[in-house]
Motif scaffolding. Sequence first.
Motif, PDB file in Angstrom:
ATOM      1  N   LEU A 216       0.838  -1.185   0.000  1.00  0.00           N
ATOM      2  CA  LEU A 216       0.000   0.000   0.000  1.00  0.00           C
ATOM      3  C   LEU A 216       0.875   1.237   0.000  1.00  0.00           C
ATOM      4  O   LEU A 216       1.862   1.315   0.743  1.00  0.00           O
ATOM      5  CB  LEU A 216      -0.912   0.026   1.236  1.00  0.00           C
ATOM      6  CG  LEU A 216      -1.833  -1.177   1.464  1.00  0.00           C
ATOM      7  CD1 LEU A 216      -2.755  -0.910   2.656  1.00  0.00           C
ATOM      8  CD2 LEU A 216      -2.652  -1.499   0.225  1.00  0.00           C
ATOM      9  N   LEU A 217       0.516   2.214  -0.837  1.00  0.00           N
ATOM     10  CA  LEU A 217       1.236   3.479  -0.905  1.00  0.00           C
ATOM     11  C   LEU A 217       0.454   4.536  -0.140  1.00  0.00           C
ATOM     12  O   LEU A 217      -0.709   4.815  -0.458  1.00  0.00           O
ATOM     13  CB  LEU A 217       1.432   3.907  -2.360  1.00  0.00           C
ATOM     14  CG  LEU A 217       2.262   2.962  -3.229  1.00  0.00           C
ATOM     15  CD1 LEU A 217       2.412   3.527  -4.632  1.00  0.00           C
ATOM     16  CD2 LEU A 217       3.621   2.688  -2.613  1.00  0.00           C
ATOM     17  N   ASP A 218       1.083   5.119   0.865  1.00  0.00           N
ATOM     18  CA  ASP A 218       0.459   6.127   1.709  1.00  0.00           C
ATOM     19  C   ASP A 218       0.683   7.499   1.098  1.00  0.00           C
ATOM     20  O   ASP A 218       1.817   7.959   0.957  1.00  0.00           O
ATOM     21  CB  ASP A 218       1.078   6.061   3.110  1.00  0.00           C
ATOM     22  CG  ASP A 218       0.383   6.972   4.099  1.00  0.00           C
ATOM     23  OD1 ASP A 218      -0.472   7.785   3.666  1.00  0.00           O
ATOM     24  OD2 ASP A 218       0.695   6.896   5.293  1.00  0.00           O
ATOM     25  N   LYS A 219      -0.423   8.181   0.744  1.00  0.00           N
ATOM     26  CA  LYS A 219      -0.340   9.500   0.113  1.00  0.00           C
ATOM     27  C   LYS A 219      -0.493  10.642   1.113  1.00  0.00           C
ATOM     28  O   LYS A 219      -0.715  11.789   0.716  1.00  0.00           O
ATOM     29  CB  LYS A 219      -1.396   9.610  -0.988  1.00  0.00           C
ATOM     30  CG  LYS A 219      -1.221   8.595  -2.111  1.00  0.00           C
ATOM     31  CD  LYS A 219      -2.335   8.726  -3.129  1.00  0.00           C
ATOM     32  CE  LYS A 219      -2.195   7.677  -4.235  1.00  0.00           C
ATOM     33  NZ  LYS A 219      -1.028   7.952  -5.079  1.00  0.00           N
ATOM     34  N   GLY A 220      -0.388  10.344   2.399  1.00  0.00           N
ATOM     35  CA  GLY A 220      -0.464  11.391   3.404  1.00  0.00           C
ATOM     36  C   GLY A 220      -1.819  11.487   4.059  1.00  0.00           C
ATOM     37  O   GLY A 220      -2.795  10.847   3.648  1.00  0.00           O
ATOM     38  N   ALA A 221      -1.896  12.320   5.104  1.00  0.00           N
ATOM     39  CA  ALA A 221      -3.111  12.417   5.915  1.00  0.00           C
ATOM     40  C   ALA A 221      -4.319  12.881   5.113  1.00  0.00           C
ATOM     41  O   ALA A 221      -5.444  12.426   5.348  1.00  0.00           O
ATOM     42  CB  ALA A 221      -2.859  13.371   7.083  1.00  0.00           C
ATOM     43  N   ASP A 222      -4.112  13.794   4.153  1.00  0.00           N
ATOM     44  CA  ASP A 222      -5.240  14.310   3.379  1.00  0.00           C
ATOM     45  C   ASP A 222      -5.942  13.226   2.573  1.00  0.00           C
ATOM     46  O   ASP A 222      -7.137  13.334   2.285  1.00  0.00           O
ATOM     47  CB  ASP A 222      -4.774  15.423   2.431  1.00  0.00           C
ATOM     48  CG  ASP A 222      -4.507  16.728   3.163  1.00  0.00           C
ATOM     49  OD1 ASP A 222      -4.919  16.835   4.342  1.00  0.00           O
ATOM     50  OD2 ASP A 222      -3.875  17.623   2.575  1.00  0.00           O
ATOM     51  N   LYS A 223      -5.184  12.191   2.172  1.00  0.00           N
ATOM     52  CA  LYS A 223      -5.751  11.129   1.349  1.00  0.00           C
ATOM     53  C   LYS A 223      -5.794   9.806   2.100  1.00  0.00           C
ATOM     54  O   LYS A 223      -5.706   8.731   1.500  1.00  0.00           O
ATOM     55  CB  LYS A 223      -4.960  10.984   0.048  1.00  0.00           C
ATOM     56  CG  LYS A 223      -5.044  12.216  -0.841  1.00  0.00           C
ATOM     57  CD  LYS A 223      -4.347  12.010  -2.166  1.00  0.00           C
ATOM     58  CE  LYS A 223      -4.489  13.243  -3.063  1.00  0.00           C
ATOM     59  NZ  LYS A 223      -3.817  13.067  -4.361  1.00  0.00           N
ATOM     60  N   ALA A 224      -5.962   9.880   3.424  1.00  0.00           N
ATOM     61  CA  ALA A 224      -6.016   8.665   4.237  1.00  0.00           C
ATOM     62  C   ALA A 224      -7.189   7.776   3.830  1.00  0.00           C
ATOM     63  O   ALA A 224      -7.150   6.558   4.022  1.00  0.00           O
ATOM     64  CB  ALA A 224      -6.116   9.033   5.712  1.00  0.00           C
ATOM     65  N   ASP A 225      -8.253   8.372   3.265  1.00  0.00           N
ATOM     66  CA  ASP A 225      -9.404   7.590   2.815  1.00  0.00           C
ATOM     67  C   ASP A 225      -9.001   6.539   1.793  1.00  0.00           C
ATOM     68  O   ASP A 225      -9.584   5.450   1.736  1.00  0.00           O
ATOM     69  CB  ASP A 225     -10.457   8.499   2.178  1.00  0.00           C
ATOM     70  CG  ASP A 225     -11.131   9.414   3.187  1.00  0.00           C
ATOM     71  OD1 ASP A 225     -10.874   9.245   4.388  1.00  0.00           O
ATOM     72  OD2 ASP A 225     -11.900  10.290   2.767  1.00  0.00           O
TER      73      ASP A 225
ATOM     74  N   HIS B 291      -1.572 -13.111   5.602  1.00  0.00           N
ATOM     75  CA  HIS B 291      -0.854 -12.207   4.712  1.00  0.00           C
ATOM     76  C   HIS B 291      -0.212 -11.093   5.528  1.00  0.00           C
ATOM     77  O   HIS B 291      -0.539 -10.892   6.706  1.00  0.00           O
ATOM     78  CB  HIS B 291      -1.797 -11.600   3.673  1.00  0.00           C
ATOM     79  CG  HIS B 291      -2.900 -10.781   4.283  1.00  0.00           C
ATOM     80  ND1 HIS B 291      -4.113 -11.326   4.665  1.00  0.00           N
ATOM     81  CD2 HIS B 291      -2.972  -9.453   4.609  1.00  0.00           C
ATOM     82  CE1 HIS B 291      -4.883 -10.385   5.181  1.00  0.00           C
ATOM     83  NE2 HIS B 291      -4.215  -9.239   5.165  1.00  0.00           N
ATOM     84  N   ARG B 292       0.680 -10.371   4.900  1.00  0.00           N
ATOM     85  CA  ARG B 292       1.265  -9.174   5.480  1.00  0.00           C
ATOM     86  C   ARG B 292       0.845  -7.966   4.651  1.00  0.00           C
ATOM     87  O   ARG B 292       0.605  -8.086   3.452  1.00  0.00           O
ATOM     88  CB  ARG B 292       2.799  -9.251   5.501  1.00  0.00           C
ATOM     89  CG  ARG B 292       3.366 -10.255   6.474  1.00  0.00           C
ATOM     90  CD  ARG B 292       4.875 -10.061   6.632  1.00  0.00           C
ATOM     91  NE  ARG B 292       5.571 -10.187   5.375  1.00  0.00           N
ATOM     92  CZ  ARG B 292       6.310  -9.221   4.816  1.00  0.00           C
ATOM     93  NH1 ARG B 292       6.411  -8.029   5.406  1.00  0.00           N
ATOM     94  NH2 ARG B 292       6.939  -9.426   3.676  1.00  0.00           N
ATOM     95  N   VAL B 293       0.789  -6.813   5.294  1.00  0.00           N
ATOM     96  CA  VAL B 293       0.528  -5.546   4.614  1.00  0.00           C
ATOM     97  C   VAL B 293       1.740  -4.654   4.834  1.00  0.00           C
ATOM     98  O   VAL B 293       2.130  -4.403   5.976  1.00  0.00           O
ATOM     99  CB  VAL B 293      -0.741  -4.865   5.134  1.00  0.00           C
ATOM    100  CG1 VAL B 293      -0.944  -3.513   4.441  1.00  0.00           C
ATOM    101  CG2 VAL B 293      -1.960  -5.764   4.927  1.00  0.00           C
ATOM    102  N   VAL B 294       2.344  -4.188   3.760  1.00  0.00           N
ATOM    103  CA  VAL B 294       3.499  -3.298   3.829  1.00  0.00           C
ATOM    104  C   VAL B 294       3.074  -1.947   3.286  1.00  0.00           C
ATOM    105  O   VAL B 294       2.707  -1.831   2.116  1.00  0.00           O
ATOM    106  CB  VAL B 294       4.692  -3.852   3.027  1.00  0.00           C
ATOM    107  CG1 VAL B 294       5.875  -2.892   3.114  1.00  0.00           C
ATOM    108  CG2 VAL B 294       5.090  -5.232   3.539  1.00  0.00           C
ATOM    109  N   THR B 295       3.091  -0.939   4.144  1.00  0.00           N
ATOM    110  CA  THR B 295       2.691   0.407   3.752  1.00  0.00           C
ATOM    111  C   THR B 295       3.910   1.319   3.728  1.00  0.00           C
ATOM    112  O   THR B 295       4.676   1.365   4.695  1.00  0.00           O
ATOM    113  CB  THR B 295       1.649   0.974   4.737  1.00  0.00           C
ATOM    114  OG1 THR B 295       0.532   0.081   4.797  1.00  0.00           O
ATOM    115  CG2 THR B 295       1.173   2.345   4.291  1.00  0.00           C
TER     116      THR B 295
END
Length: 262
Positions: free
Chosen positions: A33-42, A59-63
């Motif tokens: 998962l690519l984190d685009k910051g707090a504004d796009k946390a949705d 499974h594992r989740v790597v952000t």
Amino acid sequence: MKQIYVIGIGAGDPEHLTLEALGALGRTDVFFLLDKGADKADLVALRELILQRHAIRPHRVVTVPDPERDRAAPAQGYAPAVDDWRRRRADVYQRLIAEELPAGACGAFLVWGDPALYDSTLGILEEVHARGTEEFGWTVVPGISSVALLAARHRTGLNRVGRPLQITTGRRLAEEGLPDGVDDVVVMLDARQAFGRFTGQHLHIHWGAYLGTPDEILLAGPLDETLADRIRTVRAEARARKGWIMDTYLLRRTGGRPTGGR
């Protein structure tokens, strides 16, 4: 060999996952998962919800943080800015595949909408593979795009009988105008709100934002100054409230032939 799924997850509604997507989710060992910051946390939260519901095997989740892109670059600097961003994203993908995915395991990227339409994931994976530092295969799972959902929400077809449909960006529409010989144009990624340049030109607009989510907004009608101002106002208020916006619209020349058919 390591395997990668590129899974189209639809435009925002978890109900839009296809049976093929559900099967791929059930075979994945590591989700990236690519984190685009707090504004796009949705955008991350929806992916996490999908995994909670449908990732049935351990499974594992790597952000990881998504590299920032220079969105203020002038027209002449747009292509270099995108190339630089894609290169930095490719570096991230390469590291994820090399360090976070064991040999013989299956990883997955969850792509908003459909991976084939205005998304960089496929091109970036091709670049990473071409570097030759990591051997892997990849499979693409299509998803419901915002374009398809826009038409469904407005209960309209995208094409006229025997007529072409063009999909473009707001940047291209602003720079080049409406294409000759095309009565129906779908516009995506329009931060410039280029539709406002075409009021009074016998056009109808079907506009939608946050399609498939609880925040979905729909507006439609003849594209005059009143409706253009309404869309601008609604768009600005929604963006201020959520911190981001994704909208798509169909511009249709009026007086043409009926929609639908082949």
